[in-house]
Scaffold this active site. Structure first.
Site, mmCIF file in Angstrom:
data_model
loop_
_atom_site.group_PDB
_atom_site.id
_atom_site.type_symbol
_atom_site.label_atom_id
_atom_site.label_comp_id
_atom_site.label_asym_id
_atom_site.label_seq_id
_atom_site.Cartn_x
_atom_site.Cartn_y
_atom_site.Cartn_z
ATOM 1 N N SER A 169 -60.721 -75.260 80.578
ATOM 2 C CA SER A 169 -61.101 -74.311 81.634
ATOM 3 C C SER A 169 -61.416 -72.923 81.088
ATOM 4 C CB SER A 169 -59.999 -74.220 82.680
ATOM 5 O OG SER A 169 -58.770 -73.858 82.068
ATOM 6 N N LYS A 186 -63.846 -69.421 85.821
ATOM 7 C CA LYS A 186 -63.728 -68.507 86.964
ATOM 8 C C LYS A 186 -65.076 -67.923 87.376
ATOM 9 C CE LYS A 186 -59.230 -68.670 87.648
ATOM 10 N NZ LYS A 186 -58.699 -69.326 88.864
ATOM 11 N N GLU A 242 -57.231 -60.787 93.014
ATOM 12 C CA GLU A 242 -55.954 -60.906 92.325
ATOM 13 C C GLU A 242 -56.246 -61.567 90.988
ATOM 14 O OE1 GLU A 242 -57.132 -63.197 94.301
ATOM 15 O OE2 GLU A 242 -56.922 -64.941 92.982
#
Lengths: 397, 266
Positions: A377, A88, A110
């Site tokens: 990830s 991210k 969010e």
């Protein structure tokens, strides 16, 4: 993949948003079109990614896993080693820098699992910006540690109680907040979804994953991989992992969707496998919905994949059969979470464990001279308490 | 051209929003009749959506209650067909793009025409994506209502030139729901609208008192009220229609009254 002026990927994408937000997304698009080719912007972003986030991330040969499965050679793209513990940060550093150049002083975001919220809170702290994160109340319970991390980083976390109190409701609430306060606020969307230009901006910032992995695998193996495997919620790590291989027809692209308790049950979040075409959260794409277009209350053990839609570029890659989207159940993901921990000493995020689970199925069907790259990830520390509970063990965080 | 123009022939228009099926369709029917009888010039019927991103907590709550009660698009179509036997006030649907898209745009709009609806408002469709819906609406003479927001600025002329039915001016930033003050320079927005179209314009979002409605009606052609009415349904349930009638009357009177209106108990 090129996008036309309205940000379409085939029939998907577009800008289905209230008039109140139109000038904000137009302003964002213009700023992005300018800065993406600006050498100074790119120099600053590269420096942040390398010096602050710790890029490039490793492409690690999982030798024990490979031998254990007895098939294709498995490499792990280690996004879990990035600062803040997931992919991210790639997107957030890009968007925060862009927002700062646009004169914005406040970020809103969010978050589902909390990884994007933590990354946004981190970038806001670094760049001296105000930050408010919307998180479904259900998720604040599942991911209490990440809520604490965001607050520690100076962000406000607002638990969202509307709807199913999960990721989709956090997105809705962030959109509502953005219509209320636009002038000084950038909505730092965390996935390749929402109205144009978000799916393109987030994709471009995440494409660093495949830009690196392509060069790394060519250096290590002298050839391209046979398959790329990544988990898909909205689909940001997957599109980042796929992007620089899209034109390489020999490379299979496989997205792993959260099937929850199974795609033949209502407790699933496997959008491509169970959803239909619709319009929601600013985009046309596939969504889990009922016959009247009411968005379905989806379910997955993974808060980060617990979303009823999928990014428009994935919907298009599915339509043209360039990528394949496979369902992975909670049980399979939890098994893979434990397997990778035991076998390689790497605790993956429960989201990433969905990709690992598919690799475990796929590798033995392939020959030993073939190669799979699995994107890890994020790291799994945040999930330990929830997985322990899943196995019937109650631990204090 | 639909019946919507009739809504603006009786002085300043009072436009009432009611969510279908909250708490049930029988109550919705009574509420519509009461509103029409007491001076509502146009009724916006909300088709509930699971995730109404343009709504504040009050209308979100109505959507959830209605859906929990088993309301569907088909049931609402049947309801309107029945309502049209004795209610001739102009009516438009307000819902979200996915409700129309999933039903099939053509099938949805064609049914709207058959049951006597006059227009359609989709708050998550801005100018850039409207063609997908407005072309079908044009074909069946259903007015596709465009919205203008405080952030629209240079977009106002472009939107107004292609507007149909009436223009919905969003009074302030944010979502639906009562506000104590509205600070947008609405007069200059209306002026820009007038330079570009002859169709009427009405202001909505945040209006709840007769004073606010009058202020909005003085600078435009009407006022739109949703959350304040939905709140009565939330509070009184099946008993709400008579209170809605009284409320609509106070608003319509307040809008046309030139003396200083009496403050109602908020």
């Amino acid at each position: 993949m090129s996008t036309d002026k309205k940000g379409r990927f085939g029939i998907h994408g577009g800008q289905y948003i209230p008039e109140t937000l139109m000038n904000a997304v137009i302003e964002l698009e213009e700023a992005y079109e300018h800065y993406k080719n600006d050498p100074e912007f790119n120099r600053e972003l590269t420096e942040l990614l390398d010096e602050y986030a710790g890029r490039p991330s490793r492409l690690y040969y999982a030798e024990k896993m490979t031998k254990d499965l007895g098939g294709a050679k498995i490499y792990l793209k280690r996004e879990d080693l990035n600062h803040t513990g997931s992919h991210k940060i790639n997107n957030v550093l890009g968007q925060a820098l862009l927002a700062k150049k646009m004169g914005k002083t406040r970020l809103i975001a969010e978050t589902g699992a909390g990884q994007h919220g933590v990354a946004t809170a981190t970038a806001a702290a670094l760049m001296g910006m105000e930050c408010v994160v919307f998180m479904g109340e259900e998720d604040t319970k599942r991911q209490a540690l990440n809520v604490y991390r965001m607050r520690l980083l100076g962000s406000e976390v607002i638990p969202v109680t509307s709807g199913t109190a999960t990721l989709k409701d956090a997105v809705s609430e962030a959109m509502r907040e953005w219509t209320t306060r636009i002038d000084d606020t950038h909505y730092c969307l965390g996935s390749v979804m929402g109205p144009h230009p978000f799916p393109t901006i987030v994709r471009d910032f995440q494409a660093v994953i495949s830009r690196e992995s392509r060069a790394q695998i060519l250096e290590k193996e002298g050839r391209l991989p046979d398959a790329i495997v990544a988990c898909v919620g909205g689909g940001s790590n997957a599109i980042g992992s796929f992007y620089h291989y899209i034109n390489d027809e020999g490379v299979k692209l496989i997205g792993c969707e959260a099937a929850g308790r199974g795609i033949d049950t209502f407790e699933t979040a496997a959008t491509v496998n169970t959803g239909k075409l619709g319009i929601f959260h600013g985009m046309k794409s596939y969504f889990c919905q009922d016959e009247y277009g009411q968005i379905a209350p989806v379910y997955s053990i993974s808060a980060g994949l617990d979303y009823p839609g999928v990014g428009p570029e994935h919907a298009h890659l599915h339509d043209i059969h360039r990528a394949e989207y496979v369902p992975v159940t909670d049980d399979e993901a939890v098994d893979a979470f434990e397997y990778l921990s035991r076998t390689e000493g790497i605790i993956p995020a429960i989201e990433s464990a969905h990709a690992v689970a598919h690799a475990i199925k796929l590798a033995p069907t392939m020959s030993k001279d073939q190669i799979i790259i699995v994107t890890i990830s994020g790291r799994g520390d945040k999930d330990c308490a929830a997985i322990a509970r899943y196995r019937g063990e109650d631990i204090n965080e | 051209m639909s019946n919507i123009k009739k809504a603006f022939e009786n002085g300043k228009a009072f436009i009432a929003f009611i969510t279908c099926g909250d708490p049930d369709l029988e109550t919705t029917g009574k509420a519509v009749r009461e509103a029409a009888k007491n001076g509502a010039d146009l009724i916006e019927l909300g088709i509930p959506f699971s995730d109404p991103t343009a709504e504040g907590p009050v209308i979100q709550g109505a959507n959830i209650r209605a859906l929990a009660g088993g309301i569907t698009t088909d049931k609402i179509f049947e309801f309107v067909k029945d309502l049209r036997k004795d209610v001739d006030v102009p009516m438009v649907f307000m819902t979200y793009a996915n409700v129309v898209f999933s039903y099939g745009i053509e099938r949805f709009v064609k049914t709207c025409k058959e049951i006597g609806m006059d227009g359609l408002i989709l708050p998550d469709i801005a100018f850039e994506e409207k063609e997908e819906f407005s072309e079908t609406c044009d074909k069946y003479c259903i007015d596709f209502i465009s919205l203008i927001a405080p952030t629209s600025r240079q977009r106002i002329a472009m939107i107004a030139k292609e507007a149909s039915g009436f223009l919905y001016i969003v009074s302030s930033l944010g979502v639906t729901g009562a506000r104590s003050e509205i600070n947008t320079d609405l007069a200059s927005m209306v002026e820009l609208v007038r330079e570009n179209t002859d169709i009427p314009c009405a202001i909505g979002f945040g209006i709840s008192t007769p004073q606010q409605a009058k202020k909005m009606a003085d600078i435009s052609d009407g006022a739109i009220v949703g959350s304040a009415i939905v709140k009565l349904l939330e509070k009184y349930g099946k008993e709400a229609p008579k209170y809605i009638g009284e409320y609509v009357k106070s608003m319509k009177d307040g809008m046309s009254n030139n003396s200083v209106p009496v403050e109602l108990g908020a």
